[in-house]
Enzyme design. Structure first.
Site, short mmCIF file in Angstrom:
data_model
loop_
_atom_site.label_atom_id
_atom_site.label_comp_id
_atom_site.label_asym_id
_atom_site.label_seq_id
_atom_site.Cartn_x
_atom_site.Cartn_y
_atom_site.Cartn_z
CD GLN A 1 8.69 -14.39 7.03
OE1 GLN A 1 8.63 -13.16 7.09
NE2 GLN A 1 7.74 -15.17 7.53
N GLY B 1 -6.06 -8.00 15.95
CA GLY B 1 -6.33 -9.15 16.81
C GLY B 1 -6.90 -8.65 18.13
CB THR C 1 3.53 -12.63 13.00
OG1 THR C 1 2.32 -13.30 13.40
CG2 THR C 1 3.16 -11.31 12.33
CG ASN D 1 34.09 45.86 4.99
OD1 ASN D 1 33.50 45.50 3.98
ND2 ASN D 1 33.52 46.60 5.93
CG ASN E 1 36.51 28.72 -6.10
OD1 ASN E 1 35.82 29.20 -7.00
ND2 ASN E 1 36.07 27.79 -5.28
NE ARG F 1 -2.58 -1.82 3.15
CZ ARG F 1 -3.00 -1.84 4.41
NH1 ARG F 1 -3.91 -0.99 4.82
NH2 ARG F 1 -2.48 -2.70 5.27
N GLY G 1 9.28 -3.53 12.36
CA GLY G 1 10.03 -2.52 11.61
C GLY G 1 9.17 -1.35 11.16
C1 UD1 Z 1 -0.75 -8.64 13.42
C2 UD1 Z 1 -1.26 -9.49 14.58
C3 UD1 Z 1 -2.52 -8.85 15.16
C4 UD1 Z 1 -2.21 -7.42 15.60
C5 UD1 Z 1 -1.58 -6.63 14.46
C6 UD1 Z 1 -1.07 -5.31 14.95
C7 UD1 Z 1 -0.67 -11.78 14.00
C8 UD1 Z 1 -1.16 -13.07 13.48
N1 UD1 Z 1 -1.59 -10.81 14.08
O1 UD1 Z 1 -1.73 -8.66 12.43
O2 UD1 Z 1 -3.00 -9.60 16.24
O3 UD1 Z 1 -3.38 -6.79 16.06
O4 UD1 Z 1 -0.45 -7.33 13.89
O5 UD1 Z 1 -0.66 -4.53 13.87
O6 UD1 Z 1 0.46 -11.67 14.37
N2 UD1 Z 1 5.57 -9.85 9.01
C9 UD1 Z 1 6.69 -10.52 8.60
N3 UD1 Z 1 6.56 -11.73 8.04
C10 UD1 Z 1 5.36 -12.31 7.84
C11 UD1 Z 1 4.21 -11.62 8.25
C12 UD1 Z 1 4.34 -10.39 8.83
O7 UD1 Z 1 7.82 -10.03 8.76
O8 UD1 Z 1 5.34 -13.43 7.31
C13 UD1 Z 1 5.71 -8.53 9.62
C14 UD1 Z 1 5.13 -7.44 8.74
O9 UD1 Z 1 6.14 -6.85 7.96
C15 UD1 Z 1 4.57 -6.46 9.75
C16 UD1 Z 1 4.25 -7.30 10.96
O10 UD1 Z 1 4.96 -8.52 10.80
O11 UD1 Z 1 5.55 -5.52 10.14
C17 UD1 Z 1 2.78 -7.55 11.13
O12 UD1 Z 1 2.31 -8.21 9.99
P1 UD1 Z 1 0.86 -7.94 9.42
O13 UD1 Z 1 0.62 -8.81 8.26
O14 UD1 Z 1 0.66 -6.50 9.26
O15 UD1 Z 1 0.00 -8.48 10.64
P2 UD1 Z 1 -1.53 -8.27 10.87
O16 UD1 Z 1 -2.26 -9.26 10.08
O17 UD1 Z 1 -1.88 -6.85 10.69
#
Ligand code: UD1
Ligand code: CA
Length: 458
Positions: A75, A139, A81, A377, A386, A16, A103
């Site tokens: 990854q 969540g 996550t 001055n 230069n 996005r 991050g």
């Molecule tokens: C996650 C949480 C949710 C919480 C929300 C807060 C989980 C399953 N859910 O949801 O409970 O309310 O964050 O913002 O954890 N990332 C990786 N690798 C991955 C997936 C994600 O590095 O495979 C990183 C993303 O770059 C991001 C963060 O983890 O910085 C969160 O990932 P995102 O997909 O935004 O999680 P949400 O589904 O929003």
């Protein structure tokens, strides 16, 4: 003290953002989002800092190459996550605790995180939660009758009733590394998104009898993430408000705290006055009683006590001595060093120039590769020539010299102490101390001069 490993999840693509730049490299306050999180981890005295990266890995590593001792874990596929944390676990030591940060959540403060680390060190799973007026998408924290957290349900799996809960998971948690390793190994992806959810570790902790402690962050701004440029702009304003508040606490008056931008580190003396639309970049040091007019940019500069910078001035990689007066419309380029009481006026450009105390360059001049003494001055329109088209050459001007207006100093050249150069001169040989140098063409005067008249054809 137990070891503390901080794992920063940063593998998301950030679609996005509509950008070629990985999301975590977009800046807030002039620094990548990820750099803020790394700095916070450093502030917690983490023994190890790991970044789980995915998209644009090479660019992310390069951008953070100034950071020492960061461990990078790839990854390749973003499977959730829980899967992201699993990639980091082989590098972690079971003896300590692990704190998971993000991050793209740059404003979290070390003070907020410390209690979570302490809770993890006494054997709990600590999660950071926040109450949101609109919890959609997050969540939700599910608590039992005793009010204890027993699991987290993701928005997509929540019942209508659960969706009404306003306490949400920030994603940030801390726990013993050994326990985390066990739970992460047993996660599955049998859910609405087919992902390995880190959040499922909460239910696993409850099953194992590990206490779950939820800490609620008082200020939701701290845990706001960046998914698009609108949120990035919003965080930038929050960050800038914090910087403005800090400057005011430390003794600077800001005529409008909403119209000063700090993209780096500014230290201020007391009774400093900063007018509107001033931008600070890099490392800037302001002495006591410094006054900065509107629309100035200061980048990597040291400004002495009682200096006045008038509007629309640009100061970059420069050192300004006490009582100096700069601008309006001055441009001090890298390598400018001004001693006490120097005046640099409008439309004056300096570069690699050292100017002695109480010297004045008040109007329309270019001073580059120059060593200028005290109480000199420099008249309007003076230029240090230069550059010969290939090489740069130095100009030296002794103490007390007077350079008349519109002088061209053809470098390399030296004007001696107390010497005077007449207006309009082109000086290409050294001027001895105390002498007058004048290269003006002799004046010619024809009395009663008749201008030519237009020939008419008859
Ligand atoms: C996650 C949480 C949710 C919480 C929300 C807060 C989980 C399953 N859910 O949801 O409970 O309310 O964050 O913002 O954890 N990332 C990786 N690798 C991955 C997936 C994600 O590095 O495979 C990183 C993303 O770059 C991001 C963060 O983890 O910085 C969160 O990932 P995102 O997909 O935004 O999680 P949400 O589904 O929003
Ligand atoms: Ca998210």
């Amino acid at each position: 003290m137990q070891q503390l490993s901080v794992v920063i999840l940063a593998a998301g693509q950030g679609k996005r953002m509509v950008s070629d730049l990985p999301k975590v490299l977009h800046p807030v306050g002039g620094r990548p989002l990820l750099a803020h999180v790394l700095a916070t981890a450093r502030g917690l005295e983490a023994t190890a800092r790991l970044v789980v990266y995915g998209h644009g890995g090479a660019a992310v590593k390069t951008a953070c190459s100034g950071e020492d001792e960061v461990l990078w874990v790839e990854q390749a596929e973003q499977l959730g996550t829980g899967h992201a944390v699993a990639q980091a676990l082989p590098l972690l030591d079971d003896a300590g605790v692990t704190l998971v940060l993000y991050g793209d959540v740059p404003l979290i403060r070390a003070e907020t995180l410390r209690p979570l680390v302490v809770a993890a060190q006494r054997g709990s799973l600590a999660v950071l939660t926040v109450e949101l007026a609109d919890p959609a998408g997050y969540g939700r924290m599910i608590r039992n009758e005793q009010g204890q957290v027993c699991r987290i349900v993701e928005d997509k799996e929540a019942t209508a009733e659960e969706r009404r809960l306003r306490e949400v998971n920030t994603g940030i948690l801390a726990v013993s590394t050994a326990k985390l390793r066990g739970w992460v190994a047993s996660l599955d992806n049998d859910n609405a998104q087919g992902e390995y959810y880190l959040t499922d570790t909460v239910a696993l902790a409850v099953r194992d009898g590990t206490p779950v402690e939820a800490f609620t962050v008082a200020d939701p701004e701290e845990v706001q993430g960046v998914n698009d440029r609108r949120q990035l702009a919003h965080l930038e304003r929050i960050y800038q408000r914090r910087q403005a508040e800090r400057l005011m606490r430390e003794g600077a008056t800001l005529l409008d705290p909403a119209r000063v931008d700090v993209r780096g580190t500014v230290t201020t003396g007391k009774d400093v006055l900063i007018d509107v639309n001033v931008v600070f970049e890099g490392t800037v040091q302001l002495g006591d009683r410094v006054r900065i007019g509107p629309f100035c940019v200061l980048r990597n500069a040291v400004i002495g006590d009682d200096v006045t910078v008038l509007s629309h001035s640009w100061i970059e990689e420069a050192e300004i001595g006490p009582d100096a007066k700069i601008g309006p419309f001055a441009r001090l380029r890298p390598g400018t060093r001004l001693a006490a009481g120097v005046h640099i006026g409008n439309f004056v450009e300096t570069k690699k120039a050292s100017i002695g105390s109480d010297s004045k360059v008040n109007h329309l001049a270019y001073i580059g590769d120059a060593e200028i003494g005290a109480e000199v001055n420099i008249g309007a329109g003076t230029i240090t020539c230069n550059y010969d088209g290939v090489n740069k050459h130095p100009t030296t001007i002794g103490d007390g010299a007077f350079i008349g207006s519109n002088t061209s100093l053809v470098a390399p050249v030296r004007v001696g102490k107390g010497a005077t150069v007449g207006a309009g001169s082109a000086v290409s040989r050294n001027v001895p101390d105390g002498s007058l140098c004048l290269t003006r063409a002799p004046r010619k005067e024809v009395a009663n001069w008749l201008r030519p008249v237009k020939q008419t054809k008859d």
